[in-house]
Design a protein around this motif. Structure first.
Motif, PDB file in Angstrom:
ATOM      1  N   ILE A 923      26.914   0.477 -57.081  1.00 50.06           N
ATOM      2  CA  ILE A 923      27.125  -0.569 -58.077  1.00 50.06           C
ATOM      3  C   ILE A 923      27.686   0.146 -59.306  1.00 50.06           C
ATOM      4  N   LYS A 924      28.839  -0.303 -59.772  1.00 45.46           N
ATOM      5  CA  LYS A 924      29.619   0.486 -60.728  1.00 45.46           C
ATOM      6  C   LYS A 924      28.983   0.552 -62.111  1.00 45.46           C
ATOM      7  N   ASN A 925      28.383  -0.575 -62.550  1.00 44.42           N
ATOM      8  CA  ASN A 925      27.852  -0.540 -63.900  1.00 44.42           C
ATOM      9  C   ASN A 925      26.531  -1.292 -63.965  1.00 44.42           C
ATOM     10  N   LYS A 926      25.843  -1.005 -64.993  1.00 45.45           N
ATOM     11  CA  LYS A 926      24.518  -1.575 -65.127  1.00 45.45           C
ATOM     12  C   LYS A 926      24.577  -3.071 -65.380  1.00 45.45           C
ATOM     13  N   GLY A 927      25.640  -3.533 -66.053  1.00 46.35           N
ATOM     14  CA  GLY A 927      25.755  -4.968 -66.306  1.00 46.35           C
ATOM     15  C   GLY A 927      25.833  -5.742 -65.005  1.00 46.35           C
ATOM     16  N   GLN A 928      26.567  -5.212 -64.097  1.00 48.26           N
ATOM     17  CA  GLN A 928      26.656  -5.858 -62.782  1.00 48.26           C
ATOM     18  C   GLN A 928      25.296  -5.891 -62.129  1.00 48.26           C
ATOM     19  N   ILE A 959      24.579 -13.919 -53.128  1.00 47.80           N
ATOM     20  CA  ILE A 959      25.506 -13.529 -52.074  1.00 47.80           C
ATOM     21  C   ILE A 959      26.960 -13.751 -52.567  1.00 47.80           C
ATOM     22  N   ASN A 960      27.162 -14.929 -53.228  1.00 46.65           N
ATOM     23  CA  ASN A 960      28.520 -15.241 -53.687  1.00 46.65           C
ATOM     24  C   ASN A 960      29.025 -14.172 -54.648  1.00 46.65           C
ATOM     25  N   GLU A 961      28.160 -13.763 -55.547  1.00 46.05           N
ATOM     26  CA  GLU A 961      28.556 -12.746 -56.519  1.00 46.05           C
ATOM     27  C   GLU A 961      28.936 -11.441 -55.818  1.00 46.05           C
ATOM     28  N   LEU A 962      28.125 -11.063 -54.810  1.00 47.54           N
ATOM     29  CA  LEU A 962      28.406  -9.806 -54.089  1.00 47.54           C
ATOM     30  C   LEU A 962      29.736  -9.894 -53.334  1.00 47.54           C
ATOM     31  N   GLU A 963      29.948 -11.071 -52.756  1.00 46.81           N
ATOM     32  CA  GLU A 963      31.213 -11.215 -52.032  1.00 46.81           C
ATOM     33  C   GLU A 963      32.398 -11.077 -52.993  1.00 46.81           C
ATOM     34  N   ALA A 964      32.220 -11.629 -54.210  1.00 48.71           N
ATOM     35  CA  ALA A 964      33.317 -11.550 -55.192  1.00 48.71           C
ATOM     36  C   ALA A 964      33.525 -10.127 -55.668  1.00 48.71           C
ATOM     37  N   GLN A 965      32.426  -9.345 -55.764  1.00 47.76           N
ATOM     38  CA  GLN A 965      32.502  -7.981 -56.292  1.00 47.76           C
ATOM     39  C   GLN A 965      32.677  -6.913 -55.215  1.00 47.76           C
ATOM     40  N   SER A 966      32.626  -7.337 -53.920  1.00 52.89           N
ATOM     41  CA  SER A 966      32.724  -6.361 -52.831  1.00 52.89           C
ATOM     42  C   SER A 966      34.029  -5.597 -52.928  1.00 52.89           C
ATOM     43  N   GLY A 967      33.931  -4.304 -52.991  1.00 53.50           N
ATOM     44  CA  GLY A 967      35.099  -3.439 -53.089  1.00 53.50           C
ATOM     45  C   GLY A 967      35.576  -3.271 -54.502  1.00 53.50           C
ATOM     46  N   LYS A 968      34.937  -3.956 -55.446  1.00 51.66           N
ATOM     47  CA  LYS A 968      35.333  -3.861 -56.855  1.00 51.66           C
ATOM     48  C   LYS A 968      34.174  -3.262 -57.652  1.00 51.66           C
ATOM     49  N   GLY A 969      33.314  -4.173 -58.162  1.00 54.58           N
ATOM     50  CA  GLY A 969      32.179  -3.667 -58.911  1.00 54.58           C
ATOM     51  C   GLY A 969      31.066  -3.138 -57.995  1.00 54.58           C
ATOM     52  N   VAL A 970      31.111  -3.489 -56.738  1.00 51.35           N
ATOM     53  CA  VAL A 970      30.101  -3.050 -55.751  1.00 51.35           C
ATOM     54  C   VAL A 970      30.859  -2.559 -54.518  1.00 51.35           C
ATOM     55  N   SER A 971      30.387  -1.402 -53.975  1.00 48.74           N
ATOM     56  CA  SER A 971      31.082  -0.918 -52.780  1.00 48.74           C
ATOM     57  C   SER A 971      30.901  -1.917 -51.656  1.00 48.74           C
ATOM     58  N   ALA A 972      31.868  -1.935 -50.803  1.00 49.95           N
ATOM     59  CA  ALA A 972      31.837  -2.902 -49.697  1.00 49.95           C
ATOM     60  C   ALA A 972      30.610  -2.714 -48.829  1.00 49.95           C
ATOM     61  N   SER A 973      30.217  -1.419 -48.548  1.00 56.07           N
ATOM     62  CA  SER A 973      29.069  -1.187 -47.661  1.00 56.07           C
ATOM     63  C   SER A 973      27.772  -1.623 -48.329  1.00 56.07           C
ATOM     64  N   ALA A 974      27.649  -1.360 -49.627  1.00 57.68           N
ATOM     65  CA  ALA A 974      26.439  -1.778 -50.325  1.00 57.68           C
ATOM     66  C   ALA A 974      26.372  -3.287 -50.407  1.00 57.68           C
ATOM     67  N   ALA A 975      27.514  -3.909 -50.654  1.00 57.17           N
ATOM     68  CA  ALA A 975      27.537  -5.373 -50.719  1.00 57.17           C
ATOM     69  C   ALA A 975      27.112  -5.971 -49.398  1.00 57.17           C
ATOM     70  N   ALA A 976      27.587  -5.407 -48.286  1.00 55.32           N
ATOM     71  CA  ALA A 976      27.245  -5.939 -46.970  1.00 55.32           C
ATOM     72  C   ALA A 976      25.748  -5.814 -46.721  1.00 55.32           C
ATOM     73  N   ILE A 977      25.159  -4.687 -47.116  1.00 50.23           N
ATOM     74  CA  ILE A 977      23.728  -4.473 -46.874  1.00 50.23           C
ATOM     75  C   ILE A 977      22.915  -5.474 -47.678  1.00 50.23           C
ATOM     76  N   MET A 978      23.237  -5.629 -48.952  1.00 50.80           N
ATOM     77  CA  MET A 978      22.449  -6.545 -49.800  1.00 50.80           C
ATOM     78  C   MET A 978      22.661  -7.986 -49.373  1.00 50.80           C
ATOM     79  N   ILE A 979      23.889  -8.331 -48.917  1.00 53.21           N
ATOM     80  CA  ILE A 979      24.118  -9.703 -48.410  1.00 53.21           C
ATOM     81  C   ILE A 979      23.199  -9.957 -47.215  1.00 53.21           C
TER      82      ILE A 979
END
Length: 990
Positions: A923-928, A959-979
């Motif tokens: 996760i790129k930043n604490k705000g996210q 989930i929606n937020e993670l999908e929007a941030q996947s590959g951007k503010g959140v790595s795709a693999s981390a987003a998939a795990i948390m989803i």
């Protein structure tokens, strides 16, 4: 310990030569000396009892001086039955049991003396069908009460005796003390008070049923006990029979000082124990009513029985082992000694006959194996039983049975022939010292068998059956193969031959009268009637007169028609005798010169009646000049002379001494004398050479380490030998500390548990013969085993046992898994692998392989070593997982241990997901991260209130937020795990 009986061998050997009762007492032969335990000799006068007329004998002058002869009243009656049951007549008194050793010959024995085991030379014509076989027994301690005692002459001082110029004081056994004649007290074995003298042995007598078949008839027809059961010096006996006083030998003219001795006469049951050797008659050919047992007989089933081999195959015979041969004979036929007319004075109320029932009771006796301390020197009695030492710790008992029913006397079973004979199967019960000596009134059933028996109890269940005889031998020994390596004595076998018997003076007077000699010889317990079996020129010089005819190879017509200096050879009929090394072979020669006792026209002719069971009446009067007594001084039989010796190790050479001559008892006024010479030789039979085993080959899988050599049930073990005369191996696997394996039990009546098995060769070629065995079978426990084995020849000769210690390991290693445990882990957890593979007491862990869900690494390629830390969040998906460890020990036992666990998500753990990914940079930043955590806090609150729909909406926003941030503010693999974790919570509410 191994060889624990060896130290007793010289003791037992020397026992045969013991001649003093005092030494027997020192060795524990008598438990206690008390006059109250010995029946007083004066009880012989108890009615119906011995006559007290002419106790000191009768003086007779034949013109050559006065001599004192026994009074005929000594035979009126001949015996007094000791009454144990006053409701029964004398001939039906309950039998009495006796157990002990046959007495050794006295050190001062002369040719003219009675032997301690012999065929009697004379017997009364109305009380005997045949000559008695007699033997003297030194009773064991519990049977000393059967002996009689008498009042000790206390000594006497006769004052004023004078100078005794005529020697009268000396004649009275005294010495002069001044003018007094001092006669000392009687010298004898005394009781504790010193006032009573004690007999030290007692006779047992039974009409002999030998193979003597001469002018007076075949002794098998008229006699009672066949030779196979006759005891000899060195034997032990167990006897049941009628307890009586012998009225013939008062040994005092005073009624108060009589010394009548007790006897068992006749027996009803006799067990003769040949210690450490067999005594089956090894005569080279069968005879009428006498099967032969040629060759080695010191064998037992487990260690090998004789086999017939092709003529060109060497036949050494089977393994020779020490054994106890128990020769057992039961019969109610007691001759005229069973008749009331022999037990009651004249007038006799009527003959009761020679047979009494034997099926009114059962018979119980024990057989002890070699290694028994009968004298209690090295090991005391245990629970009233003799202590037994095994040759090796894991030796077990074995036995075989030999039938003697073809040797039965004609009337042994109470009929006119043996068609009426009925016997029983014996019960053979393995027991140990926890079972006390037998009770003759016990129930006829075996005690529970112990794990390690040390003797057997034999029960003959006669009571209530139609049984009327028993005639078998039971040979008992250990299943060990003797070897000096175990300090156990081997067996040595000899052919003992009477090379020549020479009649020097035939006892028939000064000149020219034929002597009728009936010669009996015992060699190592094998009794033979010898007279008709001398060597002749028939059969190319191998003839035997009584079987083949022919001409005497030495000189003279026959022993039953001999003259002075006639000689007879017996080279063709050796005795084959097997003995334990360092043990003696006892030899005894005896017999009688047949005169009127064997002549049917003599008043001394023994009882012969057409109706056998009718018996013979006693004389009507008992004067010295009455018939038949008047004939005794001139027509009675004479003994030929007793000659006994031991063949002693190491060379077993016969002695050079010869029996001394002596004057005849009969015809003595003519200058008659008796003398013979014998020449014996003993040739050792070379022992066979057993096949030799090569070293044991332990194939794979196997492992040798500090704990020993480990194998599994799949490990081939190769037994091998280069011996061309081998046929295979005898072997067993014995788990240390456990009962011996039982491979099978033989058929009744022997019912012998067999603790060995055999195998032939699986590969055989010149110079190499292999047999493959394995330690396999159902329910075999792991642990140390002894593989014991012996190569076995075609003749069943075994080599001494080899023992290899092997440890059976059929159990795979066990992996103890501490982490993961069989629980639920949250996805955010960290897991540290913790496991240990162990083979316990086995061969040790050779290798192990951990796996997660069947793979040897985690999906991310991380290994599964013990101590490996695993981030479940990134390494494993949600759901069920299995961690396993495959392990193999050093003998290829393979096993798998596993733990199944599951990974779940909780409202708190998914928050931890965010924190871990933030820390890890996914996760790129604490705000996210804060935005995501706010949604998770709101969802958790709704969930806690039970508002699953509201919670699901919020988690979907997550989930929606993670999908929007996947590959951007959140790595795709981390987003998939948390989803996936959020979806899990939506699906698993509450």
């Amino acid at each position: 310990m191994q060889g624990s009986r060896v130290s007793l061998l010289p003791v037992v050997r020397n026992f045969y030569r013991i001649a003093t009762f005092g030494l027997l007492l020192a060795m524990g032969g008598v438990s206690q000396l008390s006059a109250q335990d010995y029946i007083p000799a004066t009880r012989a006068f108890d009615a119906p009892g011995c006559s007290d007329i002419d106790l000191g004998g009768i003086d007779i002058d034949f013109g050559l001086g006065t001599v004192t002869v026994p009074s005929p009243q000594r035979t009126n009656p001949e015996w007094k039955a000791i009454v144990l049951d006053s409701s029964k007549p004398p001939h039906l008194q309950p039998p009495t049991t006796l157990e002990g050793f046959v007495a050794p010959q006295p050190v001062d024995q002369t040719s003219k003396d009675q032997s301690t085991a012999e065929v009697a030379e004379e017997d009364l014509p109305w009380t005997h069908f045949t000559h008695d076989f007699t033997f003297k027994v030194i009773p064991d301690g519990p049977y000393q009460h059967l002996l009689s005692s008498w009042t000790r002459f206390p000594g006497l001082t006769i004052p004023d005796f004078g100078t005794d110029s005529l020697g009268i004081c000396q004649l009275l056994g005294g010495t002069l003390d001044g003018t007094s004649c001092v006669i000392p007290p009687e010298s004898c074995i005394v009781d504790g008070t010193g006032t009573r003298c004690l007999h030290t042995d007692m006779e047992v007598e039974w009409d002999n049923a030998s193979l003597m078949d001469e002018k007076e008839g075949f002794q098998r027809i008229w006699g009672s006990v066949p030779e196979f059961a006759w005891p000899a010096v060195g034997d032990r006996v167990w006897v049941q029979g009628r307890w009586i006083f012998d009225c013939g030998h008062p040994s005092s003219s005073s009624r108060d000082f009589v010394k009548f001795s007790t006897e068992l006469h006749p027996p009803h049951a006799l067990v003769t124990y040949r210690l450490n050797h067999p005594a089956l008659d090894s005569f080279p050919r069968p005879r009428v009513s006498a099967p032969n047992f040629p060759g080695h007989q010191s064998y037992l089933p487990v260690t090998g029985e004789p086999v017939i081999l092709p003529p060109d195959a060497p036949n050494t015979g089977p393994t020779n082992i020490p054994l106890t041969e128990a020769d057992i004979y039961v019969s109610g036929l007691g001759g005229e000694a069973n008749d009331d007319c022999s037990l009651l004075g004249v007038p006799c109320p009527g003959n009761t006959g020679p047979f009494v029932p034997v099926n009114d009771r059962n018979y119980f006796f024990d057989i002890y194996p070699p290694g028994t301390d009968y004298l209690g020197i090295a090991r005391p009695l245990v629970n009233g039983t003799f202590a037994v030492g095994r040759p090796v710790p894991d030796a077990s008992l074995q036995w075989r049975i030999v039938d003697h029913s073809s040797e039965l006397p004609t009337h042994a079973c109470g009929g006119n022939d043996n068609k009426v004979c009925v016997t029983v199967d014996p019960l053979i019960c393995p027991i140990d010292s926890s079972t006390p000596p037998p009770d003759q009134n016990a129930e006829p059933k075996c005690p529970d068998a112990p794990p390690n028996p040390t003797r057997v109890r034999v029960i003959l269940p006669f009571a209530g059956t139609g049984a009327n005889f028993f005639a078998k031998s039971i040979l008992l020994g250990w299943d060990d193969v003797p070897t000096p390596a175990h300090n156990t004595h081997i067996m040595r076998t000899f052919n003992v031959r009477l090379q020549q018997f020479t009649v020097r003076e035939n006892g028939m007077g000064v000149c020219c009268h034929d002597g009728d000699w009936r010669v009996f010889v015992n060699v190592g317990g094998q009794w033979r009637y010898m007279s008709p079996f001398f060597d002749t020129d028939a059969q190319a010089g191998m003839g035997i007169f009584g079987l083949d005819g022919g001409t005497n190879r030495c000189n003279g017509n026959a022993l039953t028609e001999n003259g002075d200096d006639d000689c007879f050879q017996f080279y063709n009929t050796p005795w084959t005798v097997s003995v334990e090394d360092d043990m003696p072979i006892h030899v005894a020669v005896g017999g009688f010169i047949a005169r009127g006792v064997e002549d049917n026209d003599s008043s001394l002719f023994l009882c012969r009646v057409a109706a056998f069971f009718a018996g013979c009446p006693p004389p009507s009067s008992f004067g010295i000049l009455d018939t038949p007594f008047v004939a005794f001084p001139f027509d009675n039989d004479d003994r030929i002379g007793t000659y006994e010796f031991d063949l002693l190790p190491p060379d077993y050479a016969p002695p050079t001494t010869q029996p001394a001559g002596f004057d005849c008892t009969v015809l003595a006024i003519t200058g008659c004398s008796i003398r013979y010479e014998v020449q014996f030789r003993a040739d050792e039979v070379p022992p066979g050479t057993a096949p030799a085993s090569s070293p044991l080959i332990i194939n794979s899988p196997s492992f040798t380490g500090g704990g020993g050599t480990f194998i599994s049930s799949s490990t081939p073990l190769t037994l091998s030998t280069a011996s061309e005369d081998a046929q295979g191996f005898q072997y067993r696997f014995h788990r240390q500390g456990s009962a011996l394996p039982t491979y099978f039990t033989t058929a009744p009546p022997a019912s012998l548990p067999v603790h060995w098995t055999s195998t032939g060769f699986t590969l055989s070629q010149p110079g190499l013969h292999n047999a493959a065995v394995s330690l396999s079978g159902a329910a075999l426990a792991d642990g140390p085993y002894d593989l014991q084995y012996s190569a076995q020849s075609l003749a069943n000769l075994l080599e001494p046992r080899h023992t290899s210690r092997l440890i059976l390991d059929n159990t795979p290693p066990v992996t103890t898994i501490t982490q993961p445990a069989a629980i639920q882990y949250v996805h955010s957890a960290m897991l540290t692998l913790s496991y240990t593979a162990s083979d316990g007491s086995g061969s040790g862990v050779q290798s192990f392989l951990p796996k997660m869900d069947g793979a040897t690494t985690l999906p991310n390629g991380v290994g599964l070593a013990n101590g490996q830390m695993i981030s479940l969040l990134t390494a494993l998906s949600l759901g069920t997982h299995t961690f396993s460890v495959d392990s193999v020990d050093n003998v290829n036992n393979a096993g798998t241990n596993s733990v199944t666990f599951s990974i779940i998500v909780t409202p708190d753990s998914i928050k931890e997901d965010v924190q871990q990914f933030l820390q890890g940079g996914a996760i790129k930043n604490k705000g996210q991260a804060n935005s995501l955590l706010a949604k998770l806090d709101a969802a958790a609150a709704a969930r806690s209130r039970g508002q699953c729909a509201s919670a699901a909406n919020i988690y979907q926003a997550f989930i929606n937020e993670l999908e929007a941030q996947s590959g951007k503010g959140v790595s795709a693999s981390a987003a998939a795990i948390m989803i996936a974790d959020a979806q899990y919570l939506i699906a698993h509410c509450p």
